[in-house]
Enzyme design. Structure first.
Site, mmCIF file in Angstrom:
data_model
loop_
_atom_site.group_PDB
_atom_site.id
_atom_site.type_symbol
_atom_site.label_atom_id
_atom_site.label_comp_id
_atom_site.label_asym_id
_atom_site.label_seq_id
_atom_site.Cartn_x
_atom_site.Cartn_y
_atom_site.Cartn_z
ATOM 1 N N HIS A 151 0.852 -1.196 0.000
ATOM 2 C CA HIS A 151 0.000 0.000 0.000
ATOM 3 C C HIS A 151 0.879 1.234 0.000
ATOM 4 O O HIS A 151 2.059 1.187 0.341
ATOM 5 C CB HIS A 151 -0.989 -0.007 1.178
ATOM 6 N N CYS A 152 0.290 2.350 -0.402
ATOM 7 C CA CYS A 152 0.978 3.637 -0.405
ATOM 8 C C CYS A 152 -0.035 4.703 0.004
ATOM 9 O O CYS A 152 -0.943 4.432 0.776
ATOM 10 C CB CYS A 152 1.585 3.916 -1.776
ATOM 11 N N ARG A 153 0.081 5.890 -0.536
ATOM 12 C CA ARG A 153 -0.848 6.959 -0.200
ATOM 13 C C ARG A 153 -2.175 6.799 -0.922
ATOM 14 O O ARG A 153 -3.231 6.899 -0.323
ATOM 15 C CB ARG A 153 -0.221 8.313 -0.546
ATOM 16 N N GLY B 117 -2.541 4.413 -3.941
ATOM 17 C CA GLY B 117 -2.640 3.208 -4.747
ATOM 18 C C GLY B 117 -1.763 3.169 -5.980
ATOM 19 O O GLY B 117 -1.620 2.116 -6.593
ATOM 20 N N TRP C 162 -3.357 4.927 1.936
ATOM 21 C CA TRP C 162 -3.490 5.656 3.192
ATOM 22 C C TRP C 162 -4.705 6.576 3.171
ATOM 23 O O TRP C 162 -5.377 6.753 4.197
ATOM 24 C CB TRP C 162 -2.224 6.458 3.495
#
Length: 189
Positions: free
Chosen positions: A148-150, A152, A177
């Protein structure tokens, strides 16, 4: 027909509309007709108020919504992510930069492997990976790896890099996130 029936049908229609919109936000694969209904708040071919057909249509819509996927072969959507975190069946890898984690926080039980280091990290030996990232290196046969990131985008890039190295069962959380923060009433930006 009594005076309450049209009001109940209208409330039911609004509930289906809201639930459909939520399913779309969480990445549910839906038909064009269902997407139209969700975005426009009405039936594709609306029957007369109070008719049996309208009630059947609402039941079918609710039944469809209950079968919305929590994950597929590439994605783990928010409900699936929560299920995996609660069960402990996840290796959640945050590919944001360390500064982002310090500023905004991180998802429960995740560990950080910045996107720029993903390819190199998954090429490390098991011992070096654990020494560097504080977690055992995932196996190529693990089906519980989730990036995961901020938002996608970076996690999708990390997923592609990991799959190219043989981690064919890895997935990513497309909401990132931002979705986690929204669902948990946290600051996102």
């Amino acid at each position: 027909m009594n005076r309450v029936a049209p009001l109940l049908l209208l409330l039911s229609r609004q509930t289906v509309y809201q639930t459909s919109r939520a399913a779309i936000r969480h990445g549910a694969a839906i038909s064009v007709a269902a997407r139209h209904q969700a975005y426009h708040g009405g039936c594709v071919n609306p029957p007369v108020y109070g008719s049996v057909n309208r009630q059947q249509h609402l039941v079918k819509s609710v039944r469809w919504l209950s079968s919305a996927p929590v994950e597929d072969d590439m994605n783990v959507f928010y409900p699936g992510l929560v299920n995996r975190i609660e069960s402990g069946d996840i290796q959640l890898i945050d590919v944001r930069e360390p500064e982002e984690l310090q500023q905004w926080g991180q998802i429960t039980n995740s560990f950080n492997v910045p996107l720029g280091q993903v390819e190199e990290a998954f090429g490390l030996s098991d011992d070096k990976f654990e020494a560097r990232f504080g977690r055992p290196k995932p196996s190529t046969s693990d089906s519980n790896i989730v990036f995961h990131c901020r938002s996608g985008k970076r996690s999708l890039t990390a997923l592609e890099a990991a799959r190219a190295q043989g981690y064919s069962l890895a997935r990513h959380f497309p909401g990132g996130w931002l979705e986690w923060a929204k669902e948990n009433n946290l600051a996102a930006e």
